[in-house]
Design a protein around this motif. Structure first.
Motif, PDB file in Angstrom:
ATOM      1  N   ALA A 259       0.865  -1.177   0.000  1.00 58.67           N
ATOM      2  CA  ALA A 259       0.000   0.000   0.000  1.00 58.67           C
ATOM      3  C   ALA A 259       0.903   1.229   0.000  1.00 58.67           C
ATOM      4  CB  ALA A 259      -0.922   0.001   1.224  1.00 58.67           C
ATOM      5  N   GLN A 260       0.664   2.143  -0.901  1.00 62.59           N
ATOM      6  CA  GLN A 260       1.570   3.276  -1.108  1.00 62.59           C
ATOM      7  C   GLN A 260       1.747   4.102   0.165  1.00 62.59           C
ATOM      8  OE1 GLN A 260       0.385   6.131  -4.111  1.00 62.59           O
ATOM      9  NE2 GLN A 260       2.488   6.643  -4.598  1.00 62.59           N
ATOM     10  N   SER A 261       2.992   4.518   0.393  1.00 60.63           N
ATOM     11  CA  SER A 261       3.335   5.314   1.573  1.00 60.63           C
ATOM     12  C   SER A 261       3.732   6.727   1.169  1.00 60.63           C
ATOM     13  CB  SER A 261       4.495   4.656   2.324  1.00 60.63           C
ATOM     14  OG  SER A 261       5.701   4.799   1.576  1.00 60.63           O
ATOM     15  N   ALA A 262       3.842   7.609   2.152  1.00 55.93           N
ATOM     16  CA  ALA A 262       4.301   8.973   1.888  1.00 55.93           C
ATOM     17  C   ALA A 262       5.770   8.992   1.494  1.00 55.93           C
ATOM     18  CB  ALA A 262       4.084   9.841   3.127  1.00 55.93           C
ATOM     19  N   GLU A 263       6.521   7.926   1.827  1.00 56.93           N
ATOM     20  CA  GLU A 263       7.914   7.847   1.411  1.00 56.93           C
ATOM     21  C   GLU A 263       8.026   7.725  -0.108  1.00 56.93           C
ATOM     22  OE1 GLU A 263       6.706   6.497   4.022  1.00 56.93           O
ATOM     23  OE2 GLU A 263       8.103   6.705   5.705  1.00 56.93           O
ATOM     24  N   SER A 264       7.054   7.069  -0.738  1.00 52.35           N
ATOM     25  CA  SER A 264       7.104   6.924  -2.188  1.00 52.35           C
ATOM     26  C   SER A 264       6.376   8.056  -2.909  1.00 52.35           C
ATOM     27  CB  SER A 264       6.525   5.570  -2.626  1.00 52.35           C
ATOM     28  OG  SER A 264       5.171   5.453  -2.243  1.00 52.35           O
ATOM     29  N   ILE A 271      -2.595  12.931   3.606  1.00 54.55           N
ATOM     30  CA  ILE A 271      -3.705  11.988   3.524  1.00 54.55           C
ATOM     31  C   ILE A 271      -3.591  10.902   4.584  1.00 54.55           C
ATOM     32  CG2 ILE A 271      -4.875  10.325   2.029  1.00 54.55           C
ATOM     33  CD1 ILE A 271      -5.161  13.245   1.147  1.00 54.55           C
ATOM     34  N   LEU A 272      -2.372  10.394   4.776  1.00 55.00           N
ATOM     35  CA  LEU A 272      -2.162   9.262   5.686  1.00 55.00           C
ATOM     36  C   LEU A 272      -2.029   9.754   7.120  1.00 55.00           C
ATOM     37  CD1 LEU A 272       0.253   7.092   3.502  1.00 55.00           C
ATOM     38  CD2 LEU A 272      -2.204   6.778   3.896  1.00 55.00           C
ATOM     39  N   THR A 273      -3.153  10.139   7.691  1.00 51.40           N
ATOM     40  CA  THR A 273      -3.204  10.558   9.082  1.00 51.40           C
ATOM     41  C   THR A 273      -2.948   9.356   9.992  1.00 51.40           C
ATOM     42  OG1 THR A 273      -5.570  10.125   9.194  1.00 51.40           O
ATOM     43  CG2 THR A 273      -4.892  12.327   8.489  1.00 51.40           C
ATOM     44  N   PRO A 274      -2.599   9.574  11.261  1.00 48.49           N
ATOM     45  CA  PRO A 274      -2.401   8.441  12.170  1.00 48.49           C
ATOM     46  C   PRO A 274      -3.601   7.488  12.211  1.00 48.49           C
ATOM     47  CG  PRO A 274      -1.552  10.438  13.168  1.00 48.49           C
ATOM     48  CD  PRO A 274      -2.236  10.860  11.894  1.00 48.49           C
ATOM     49  N   GLU A 275      -4.809   8.044  12.137  1.00 46.49           N
ATOM     50  CA  GLU A 275      -6.013   7.204  12.157  1.00 46.49           C
ATOM     51  C   GLU A 275      -6.068   6.299  10.926  1.00 46.49           C
ATOM     52  OE1 GLU A 275     -10.910   7.659  12.168  1.00 46.49           O
ATOM     53  OE2 GLU A 275      -9.620   9.422  12.075  1.00 46.49           O
ATOM     54  N   ARG A 276      -5.709   6.838   9.777  1.00 43.83           N
ATOM     55  CA  ARG A 276      -5.758   6.041   8.550  1.00 43.83           C
ATOM     56  C   ARG A 276      -4.634   5.008   8.507  1.00 43.83           C
ATOM     57  NH1 ARG A 276      -7.836   9.943   3.577  1.00 43.83           N
ATOM     58  NH2 ARG A 276      -9.865  10.395   4.503  1.00 43.83           N
ATOM     59  N   VAL A 277      -3.469   5.384   9.004  1.00 45.68           N
ATOM     60  CA  VAL A 277      -2.370   4.411   9.080  1.00 45.68           C
ATOM     61  C   VAL A 277      -2.743   3.274  10.028  1.00 45.68           C
ATOM     62  CG1 VAL A 277       0.028   4.071   9.818  1.00 45.68           C
ATOM     63  CG2 VAL A 277      -0.582   6.065   8.446  1.00 45.68           C
ATOM     64  N   ALA A 278      -3.475   3.611  11.090  1.00 44.94           N
ATOM     65  CA  ALA A 278      -3.929   2.575  12.028  1.00 44.94           C
ATOM     66  C   ALA A 278      -4.818   1.557  11.331  1.00 44.94           C
ATOM     67  CB  ALA A 278      -4.662   3.219  13.199  1.00 44.94           C
ATOM     68  N   ARG A 279      -5.589   1.987  10.347  1.00 45.54           N
ATOM     69  CA  ARG A 279      -6.428   1.048   9.597  1.00 45.54           C
ATOM     70  C   ARG A 279      -5.571   0.068   8.792  1.00 45.54           C
ATOM     71  NH1 ARG A 279     -10.780   5.580   7.414  1.00 45.54           N
ATOM     72  NH2 ARG A 279     -11.647   6.089   9.474  1.00 45.54           N
ATOM     73  N   HIS A 317     -10.722   2.741   0.166  1.00 49.92           N
ATOM     74  CA  HIS A 317     -11.775   3.663   0.603  1.00 49.92           C
ATOM     75  C   HIS A 317     -11.441   4.298   1.949  1.00 49.92           C
ATOM     76  CE1 HIS A 317     -15.649   4.761   2.522  1.00 49.92           C
ATOM     77  NE2 HIS A 317     -15.964   5.150   1.304  1.00 49.92           N
ATOM     78  N   GLY A 318     -11.061   3.481   2.925  1.00 47.91           N
ATOM     79  CA  GLY A 318     -10.884   3.987   4.283  1.00 47.91           C
ATOM     80  C   GLY A 318      -9.551   4.642   4.550  1.00 47.91           C
ATOM     81  N   VAL A 319      -8.508   4.255   3.823  1.00 45.07           N
ATOM     82  CA  VAL A 319      -7.162   4.799   4.064  1.00 45.07           C
ATOM     83  C   VAL A 319      -6.862   5.953   3.113  1.00 45.07           C
ATOM     84  CG1 VAL A 319      -4.691   4.296   4.047  1.00 45.07           C
ATOM     85  CG2 VAL A 319      -6.316   2.620   4.992  1.00 45.07           C
ATOM     86  N   TYR A 320      -7.185   5.771   1.826  1.00 44.51           N
ATOM     87  CA  TYR A 320      -6.831   6.788   0.830  1.00 44.51           C
ATOM     88  C   TYR A 320      -8.006   7.680   0.435  1.00 44.51           C
ATOM     89  CZ  TYR A 320      -2.665   3.930   0.505  1.00 44.51           C
ATOM     90  OH  TYR A 320      -1.518   3.229   0.813  1.00 44.51           O
ATOM     91  N   GLY A 321      -9.181   7.396   0.982  1.00 46.37           N
ATOM     92  CA  GLY A 321     -10.329   8.248   0.709  1.00 46.37           C
ATOM     93  C   GLY A 321     -10.918   8.076  -0.671  1.00 46.37           C
ATOM     94  N   TYR A 322     -10.674   6.921  -1.305  1.00 45.37           N
ATOM     95  CA  TYR A 322     -11.203   6.692  -2.648  1.00 45.37           C
ATOM     96  C   TYR A 322     -12.707   6.461  -2.587  1.00 45.37           C
ATOM     97  CZ  TYR A 322     -12.037   4.449  -7.174  1.00 45.37           C
ATOM     98  OH  TYR A 322     -12.524   4.123  -8.411  1.00 45.37           O
ATOM     99  N   ASN A 323     -13.450   7.292  -3.333  1.00 45.50           N
ATOM    100  CA  ASN A 323     -14.914   7.194  -3.302  1.00 45.50           C
ATOM    101  C   ASN A 323     -15.515   6.868  -4.660  1.00 45.50           C
ATOM    102  OD1 ASN A 323     -14.601   9.549  -4.706  1.00 45.50           O
ATOM    103  ND2 ASN A 323     -15.732  10.845  -3.271  1.00 45.50           N
ATOM    104  N   GLY A 324     -14.669   6.428  -5.597  1.00 45.55           N
ATOM    105  CA  GLY A 324     -15.175   6.043  -6.899  1.00 45.55           C
ATOM    106  C   GLY A 324     -15.484   7.193  -7.826  1.00 45.55           C
ATOM    107  N   ALA A 325     -15.140   8.446  -7.436  1.00 51.25           N
ATOM    108  CA  ALA A 325     -15.426   9.592  -8.286  1.00 51.25           C
ATOM    109  C   ALA A 325     -14.723   9.473  -9.631  1.00 51.25           C
ATOM    110  CB  ALA A 325     -15.010  10.882  -7.584  1.00 51.25           C
ATOM    111  N   ALA A 326     -13.513   8.938  -9.608  1.00 52.31           N
ATOM    112  CA  ALA A 326     -12.780   8.591 -10.837  1.00 52.31           C
ATOM    113  C   ALA A 326     -12.688   7.083 -10.900  1.00 52.31           C
ATOM    114  CB  ALA A 326     -11.398   9.217 -10.822  1.00 52.31           C
TER     115      ALA A 326
END
Length: 333
Positions: A259-264, A271-279, A317-326
């Motif tokens: 899963a893509q990280s902020a390092e890459s 986007i990758l807040t502590p809450e999302r990284v916890a997921r 959906h839960g980590v990167y916020g993808y909602n299918g808009a694209a």
């Protein structure tokens, strides 16, 4: 475990760095390292550089950035200094940064939206010192973009003086900056303005809806990897703001996913807040280190194709916020 990327190149680079280590240590032992410059001082140096160094037929650009939050400046023929600050038209991920309060702060600092590329523009009078402009840029990056100026990256480039110089393309790293970097040519914008693609209203409100929409397709891609687990194959599920990529491993049939990280991609730091990284952690993904991204292994005898597909879509959906808009972009080999 196989890690995406060129291990040999990384090892060779490490060898070069280690090989130079002795030389660097010997030099530093003879003379103390110079004190670190303040961010505004480094910005001032770059502004002076593009102002005083003249190259025929080319324009000097000074760029200051943290992730995809940037300001880029050039000296105009009339001697004013024109600067552009990143907007959301070319880089939608900045919507999480440029909240209403910060947009108000941008306006208060004198930045005006330019509809050509959706960046914010400020033209500084020729009578204003580069030091004063550097202070203003530092304040803008700090207060409007929440930038860590201590880790600010800075570069100067001289680019062909044409009416519409090339710019980094939509959603690319530092989207919207003027750049002739060879690595960005394939997606560069060479027009004098750019209109981003229209956003579809066909969004999903939950991971369950996303699974219903894309689950069968993602599961079929996982099935393909399982059937061909001894071959050099992979699949990338790219949501635009982040991706999950997978490849099979042998001899024990296993699916390895990252899963893509902020390092890459530094833009993901917002986007990758502590809450999302916890997921990601709760789903069994391990932090970058052994691999450049978060990673997990799915033994095929414990996970079926549908279960893996559901988890991948849930994380998108839960980590990167993808909602299918694209549409979900799938790249496979």
């Amino acid at each position: 475990m196989r890690v995406f990327g060129n291990r040999l190149s990384q090892a060779a680079l490490a060898a070069v760095i280690l090989g130079l280590g002795g030389t660097i240590s010997n030099v530093s032992a003879q003379a103390p390292a110079p004190p670190a410059q303040a961010p505004a001082s480094r910005i001032d140096d770059a502004l002076q550089n593009v102002t005083t160094l003249v190259r025929a037929g080319r324009v000097g650009y000074a760029t200051f950035w943290d992730g995809n939050k940037y300001i880029q400046c050039r000296r105009m023929p009339t001697r004013e200094l024109r600067c552009e600050a990143a907007g959301t038209s070319m880089q939608p991920s900045l919507r999480a940064v440029l909240t209403g309060e910060r947009l108000n702060r941008l306006a208060a600092l004198g930045w005006v939206l330019n509809p050509k590329f959706g960046n914010y523009v400020h033209t500084f009078a020729q009578t204003m010192s580069t030091a004063g402009i550097a202070d203003h840029i530092t304040l803008t990056l700090t207060e409007a973009y929440d930038t860590d100026t201590k880790n600010l990256e800075i570069k100067t480039d001289w680019i062909a003086d044409v009416p519409c110089p090339p710019r980094n393309g939509y959603t690319q790293n530092l989207a919207g900056i003027v750049s002739d970097a060879p690595s960005m040519q394939a997606t560069a914008v060479r027009a004098c303005s750019y209109t981003p693609p229209p956003e579809t209203v066909q969004t999903v409100s939950s991971s369950a809806e996303l699974i219903a929409k894309n689950g069968a397709t993602v599961a079929a891609e996982i099935q393909r990897l399982r059937i061909n687990f001894t071959r050099d194959v992979f699949v990338v599920f790219n949501a635009g703001i982040g991706y999950i990529q997978c490849m099979p491993e042998a001899p024990v049939p296993t699916l390895y996913c990252e899963a893509q990280s902020a390092e890459s991609w530094p833009a993901l730091a917002t986007i990758l807040t502590p809450e999302r990284v916890a997921r990601l952690h709760n789903a069994g993904f391990t932090d970058p280190g052994r691999a450049p991204n978060y990673w997990k292994e799915y033994p095929f005898d414990k996970f079926n194709d549908a279960a893996i597909a559901s988890e991948i879509l849930t994380l998108l959906h839960g980590v990167y916020g993808y909602n299918g808009a694209a549409e979900l972009t799938i790249k496979a080999r």
